[in-house]
Scaffold this motif. Structure first.
Motif, PDB file in Angstrom:
ATOM      1  N   ARG A 129      -8.864  16.971  41.782  1.00 12.95           N
ATOM      2  CA  ARG A 129      -8.740  16.066  42.932  1.00 12.95           C
ATOM      3  C   ARG A 129      -7.703  14.986  42.674  1.00 12.95           C
ATOM      4  NH1 ARG A 129     -14.452  16.382  42.927  1.00 12.95           N
ATOM      5  NH2 ARG A 129     -14.586  14.256  42.116  1.00 12.95           N
ATOM      6  N   ALA A 130      -7.637  14.493  41.441  1.00 14.14           N
ATOM      7  CA  ALA A 130      -6.654  13.459  41.094  1.00 14.14           C
ATOM      8  C   ALA A 130      -5.226  13.977  41.236  1.00 14.14           C
ATOM      9  CB  ALA A 130      -6.894  12.969  39.665  1.00 14.14           C
ATOM     10  N   ASN A 131      -5.076  15.297  41.147  1.00 13.53           N
ATOM     11  CA  ASN A 131      -3.756  15.915  41.294  1.00 13.53           C
ATOM     12  C   ASN A 131      -3.575  16.544  42.679  1.00 13.53           C
ATOM     13  OD1 ASN A 131      -2.132  15.900  38.568  1.00 13.53           O
ATOM     14  ND2 ASN A 131      -4.289  16.195  38.004  1.00 13.53           N
ATOM     15  N   GLY A 132      -4.384  16.108  43.625  1.00 12.29           N
ATOM     16  CA  GLY A 132      -4.206  16.529  45.013  1.00 12.29           C
ATOM     17  C   GLY A 132      -4.731  17.898  45.365  1.00 12.29           C
ATOM     18  N   ILE A 133      -5.530  18.499  44.480  1.00 14.28           N
ATOM     19  CA  ILE A 133      -6.068  19.834  44.739  1.00 14.28           C
ATOM     20  C   ILE A 133      -7.512  19.691  45.192  1.00 14.28           C
ATOM     21  CG2 ILE A 133      -6.563  22.107  43.757  1.00 14.28           C
ATOM     22  CD1 ILE A 133      -4.298  21.616  41.764  1.00 14.28           C
ATOM     23  N   THR A 134      -7.744  19.909  46.479  1.00 17.36           N
ATOM     24  CA  THR A 134      -9.062  19.717  47.069  1.00 17.36           C
ATOM     25  C   THR A 134      -9.681  21.049  47.488  1.00 17.36           C
ATOM     26  OG1 THR A 134      -8.198  19.501  49.317  1.00 17.36           O
ATOM     27  CG2 THR A 134      -8.295  17.480  47.973  1.00 17.36           C
ATOM     28  N   LEU A 135     -10.976  20.999  47.763  1.00 14.27           N
ATOM     29  CA  LEU A 135     -11.676  22.201  48.201  1.00 14.27           C
ATOM     30  C   LEU A 135     -11.083  22.731  49.496  1.00 14.27           C
ATOM     31  CD1 LEU A 135     -14.024  24.202  47.960  1.00 14.27           C
ATOM     32  CD2 LEU A 135     -15.470  22.514  49.123  1.00 14.27           C
ATOM     33  N   PHE A 136     -10.779  21.860  50.434  1.00 12.22           N
ATOM     34  CA  PHE A 136     -10.217  22.286  51.713  1.00 12.22           C
ATOM     35  C   PHE A 136      -8.899  23.025  51.501  1.00 12.22           C
ATOM     36  CE2 PHE A 136      -7.342  21.570  55.291  1.00 12.22           C
ATOM     37  CZ  PHE A 136      -8.091  22.076  56.348  1.00 12.22           C
ATOM     38  N   LYS A 137      -8.029  22.495  50.638  1.00 13.28           N
ATOM     39  CA  LYS A 137      -6.733  23.131  50.392  1.00 13.28           C
ATOM     40  C   LYS A 137      -6.899  24.485  49.714  1.00 13.28           C
ATOM     41  CE  LYS A 137      -4.025  18.839  50.020  1.00 13.28           C
ATOM     42  NZ  LYS A 137      -3.229  17.978  49.110  1.00 13.28           N
ATOM     43  N   VAL A 138      -7.836  24.562  48.763  1.00 16.65           N
ATOM     44  CA  VAL A 138      -8.053  25.830  48.062  1.00 16.65           C
ATOM     45  C   VAL A 138      -8.602  26.888  49.019  1.00 16.65           C
ATOM     46  CG1 VAL A 138      -9.386  26.981  46.252  1.00 16.65           C
ATOM     47  CG2 VAL A 138      -8.336  24.747  45.807  1.00 16.65           C
ATOM     48  N   ARG A 139      -9.539  26.500  49.876  1.00 16.21           N
ATOM     49  CA  ARG A 139     -10.058  27.441  50.870  1.00 16.21           C
ATOM     50  C   ARG A 139      -8.934  27.947  51.769  1.00 16.21           C
ATOM     51  NH1 ARG A 139     -15.418  24.122  52.700  1.00 16.21           N
ATOM     52  NH2 ARG A 139     -16.921  25.042  51.246  1.00 16.21           N
ATOM     53  N   GLU A 140      -8.102  27.020  52.219  1.00 12.99           N
ATOM     54  CA  GLU A 140      -7.004  27.386  53.120  1.00 12.99           C
ATOM     55  C   GLU A 140      -6.043  28.349  52.435  1.00 12.99           C
ATOM     56  OE1 GLU A 140      -4.443  24.875  56.316  1.00 12.99           O
ATOM     57  OE2 GLU A 140      -4.255  24.190  54.241  1.00 12.99           O
ATOM     58  N   GLU A 141      -5.689  28.064  51.185  1.00 11.47           N
ATOM     59  CA  GLU A 141      -4.769  28.930  50.454  1.00 11.47           C
ATOM     60  C   GLU A 141      -5.413  30.281  50.141  1.00 11.47           C
ATOM     61  OE1 GLU A 141      -1.609  28.637  49.874  1.00 11.47           O
ATOM     62  OE2 GLU A 141      -1.551  26.670  50.856  1.00 11.47           O
ATOM     63  N   THR A 142      -6.724  30.280  49.930  1.00 12.53           N
ATOM     64  CA  THR A 142      -7.430  31.539  49.663  1.00 12.53           C
ATOM     65  C   THR A 142      -7.322  32.476  50.861  1.00 12.53           C
ATOM     66  OG1 THR A 142      -9.007  30.516  48.124  1.00 12.53           O
ATOM     67  CG2 THR A 142      -9.686  32.567  49.196  1.00 12.53           C
ATOM     68  N   VAL A 143      -7.558  31.948  52.052  1.00 15.18           N
ATOM     69  CA  VAL A 143      -7.470  32.762  53.269  1.00 15.18           C
ATOM     70  C   VAL A 143      -6.025  33.209  53.503  1.00 15.18           C
ATOM     71  CG1 VAL A 143      -7.761  32.758  55.770  1.00 15.18           C
ATOM     72  CG2 VAL A 143      -9.493  31.701  54.313  1.00 15.18           C
ATOM     73  N   ASN A 144      -5.063  32.317  53.230  1.00 17.16           N
ATOM     74  CA  ASN A 144      -3.647  32.680  53.387  1.00 17.16           C
ATOM     75  C   ASN A 144      -3.263  33.822  52.451  1.00 17.16           C
ATOM     76  OD1 ASN A 144      -3.247  30.715  55.331  1.00 17.16           O
ATOM     77  ND2 ASN A 144      -2.456  29.193  53.880  1.00 17.16           N
ATOM     78  N   LEU A 145      -3.820  33.782  51.228  1.00 17.15           N
ATOM     79  CA  LEU A 145      -3.447  34.772  50.221  1.00 17.15           C
ATOM     80  C   LEU A 145      -4.217  36.084  50.371  1.00 17.15           C
ATOM     81  CD1 LEU A 145      -1.808  35.364  47.610  1.00 17.15           C
ATOM     82  CD2 LEU A 145      -3.744  34.422  46.317  1.00 17.15           C
ATOM     83  N   LEU A 146      -5.521  35.973  50.592  1.00  9.84           N
ATOM     84  CA  LEU A 146      -6.377  37.166  50.599  1.00  9.84           C
ATOM     85  C   LEU A 146      -6.772  37.623  51.996  1.00  9.84           C
ATOM     86  CD1 LEU A 146      -8.754  36.256  47.620  1.00  9.84           C
ATOM     87  CD2 LEU A 146      -6.628  37.577  47.568  1.00  9.84           C
ATOM     88  N   GLY A 147      -6.557  36.761  52.991  1.00  7.67           N
ATOM     89  CA  GLY A 147      -6.913  37.113  54.351  1.00  7.67           C
ATOM     90  C   GLY A 147      -8.387  36.891  54.654  1.00  7.67           C
ATOM     91  N   LYS A 148      -8.733  37.090  55.917  1.00 12.19           N
ATOM     92  CA  LYS A 148     -10.117  36.943  56.351  1.00 12.19           C
ATOM     93  C   LYS A 148     -10.840  38.272  56.226  1.00 12.19           C
ATOM     94  CE  LYS A 148      -9.283  33.200  59.665  1.00 12.19           C
ATOM     95  NZ  LYS A 148      -9.425  32.774  61.088  1.00 12.19           N
ATOM     96  N   SER A 149     -12.126  38.185  55.916  1.00 10.74           N
ATOM     97  CA  SER A 149     -12.927  39.398  55.808  1.00 10.74           C
ATOM     98  C   SER A 149     -13.322  39.880  57.198  1.00 10.74           C
ATOM     99  CB  SER A 149     -14.181  39.121  54.984  1.00 10.74           C
ATOM    100  OG  SER A 149     -14.941  40.292  54.824  1.00 10.74           O
ATOM    101  N   ASP A 150     -13.767  41.109  57.261  1.00 13.41           N
ATOM    102  CA  ASP A 150     -14.248  41.661  58.524  1.00 13.41           C
ATOM    103  C   ASP A 150     -15.420  40.836  59.053  1.00 13.41           C
ATOM    104  OD1 ASP A 150     -16.075  43.464  60.206  1.00 13.41           O
ATOM    105  OD2 ASP A 150     -14.271  44.699  60.026  1.00 13.41           O
ATOM    106  N   LEU A 151     -15.400  40.540  60.319  1.00  8.56           N
ATOM    107  CA  LEU A 151     -16.412  39.700  60.951  1.00  8.56           C
ATOM    108  C   LEU A 151     -17.814  40.244  60.731  1.00  8.56           C
ATOM    109  CD1 LEU A 151     -17.056  37.264  62.794  1.00  8.56           C
ATOM    110  CD2 LEU A 151     -16.750  38.810  64.751  1.00  8.56           C
ATOM    111  N   TYR A 152     -17.969  41.552  60.666  1.00  6.90           N
ATOM    112  CA  TYR A 152     -19.283  42.169  60.587  1.00  6.90           C
ATOM    113  C   TYR A 152     -19.658  42.580  59.160  1.00  6.90           C
ATOM    114  CZ  TYR A 152     -18.677  42.270  65.603  1.00  6.90           C
ATOM    115  OH  TYR A 152     -18.459  41.889  66.914  1.00  6.90           O
ATOM    116  N   PHE A 153     -18.827  42.169  58.194  1.00 12.51           N
ATOM    117  CA  PHE A 153     -19.144  42.472  56.790  1.00 12.51           C
ATOM    118  C   PHE A 153     -20.054  41.387  56.228  1.00 12.51           C
ATOM    119  CE2 PHE A 153     -18.310  41.854  52.251  1.00 12.51           C
ATOM    120  CZ  PHE A 153     -18.607  43.124  51.773  1.00 12.51           C
ATOM    121  N   PHE A 154     -21.049  41.804  55.459  1.00 12.82           N
ATOM    122  CA  PHE A 154     -21.951  40.846  54.822  1.00 12.82           C
ATOM    123  C   PHE A 154     -21.868  41.015  53.311  1.00 12.82           C
ATOM    124  CE2 PHE A 154     -23.671  41.337  59.080  1.00 12.82           C
ATOM    125  CZ  PHE A 154     -23.905  40.004  59.439  1.00 12.82           C
TER     126      PHE A 154
END
Length: 228
Positions: A129-154
């Motif tokens: 966090r002190a270096n500007g790396i937050t949970l919100f940013k990591v989540r956003e980059e994760t979706v950008n990199l790996l994409g969204k899962s199928d809506l109906y996948f559990f």
């Protein structure tokens, strides 16, 4: 079949003495965890790493991990292998939860990274966090990199580790052993293990958000200084 002693997790049960119908409280003091259960008949069983709590009206299953997975089976029975810290174990549990939230089939290095940030109180989380790396940013980059899962996948209840994520865990253990230092394996070791997996999603996300080798060395030094 081996079992873990509950003496590792001191437990107390109590209810409001002025109100016999009040909820029964079960407290696990070591990690500050607690569960409020409505009912009267309370039974506790420990088998491997699961704590099962049941009442007359309903059953609640709480997973209490005492260690983290390893690809080196000989370590599970060795008393010489350092133990994981409570914060690292909680971070791992949060990583599984983050993988499930994103509906991913596995717990990868990106989820381990999010788990560290969700736990939030460790040296590694504060350093990120002190270096500007937050949970919100990591989540956003994760979706950008790996994409969204199928809506109906559990996702499964405990999404299995990817190979890079398992290597990151074992790297953390190996580094702690090689250091010759006493103490536990911490979230800092876990974060550095993620960084060591250069082709992993976690490493790529960290790099995208500005994390670098100099910061990794700074974190490793901070962890070493705290151990003295």
């Amino acid at each position: 079949m081996s079992t873990h002693s509950l003496s590792l997790l001191p437990i107390s049960c109590h209810r409001n003495p002025n109100d016999p119908a009040s909820p029964l409280l079960l407290s696990l003091h070591k990690n500050g965890l607690f569960s409020s259960l409505i009912g009267q008949k309370l039974s506790i069983q420990s088998s491997h790493s699961r704590l099962v709590v049941s009442t007359r009206y309903r059953s609640t299953v709480a997973t209490v991990l005492l260690s983290l997975p390893t690809a080196k089976p000989e370590r599970t029975s060795s008393e010489k292998v350092p133990k994981w810290s409570a914060r690292a174990i909680k971070s791992f549990s949060m990583a599984e939860l983050e993988a499930r939230k994103l509906k991913y089939p596995n717990t990868g290095t990106e989820a381990l990274l999010m788990g560290i940030l969700v736990e939030g109180t460790s040296l590694a989380a504060k350093f990120l966090r002190a270096n500007g790396i937050t949970l919100f940013k990591v989540r956003e980059e994760t979706v950008n990199l790996l994409g969204k899962s199928d809506l109906y996948f559990f996702s499964p209840e405990h999404p299995p580790l990817t190979e890079p994520a398992q290597r990151a865990l074992d790297w953390a253990v190996d580094e702690k052993i090689k250091s010759g230092e006493e103490g536990e394996i911490t979230t800092s070791h876990l974060l550095l293990g993620i960084w060591a997996e250069e082709e992993s999603a976690g490493h790529k996300i960290l790099a995208t958000l500005g994390f670098n080798d100099d910061q990794a060395k700074e974190l490793a030094k901070s962890e070493t200084d705290l151990s003295f």
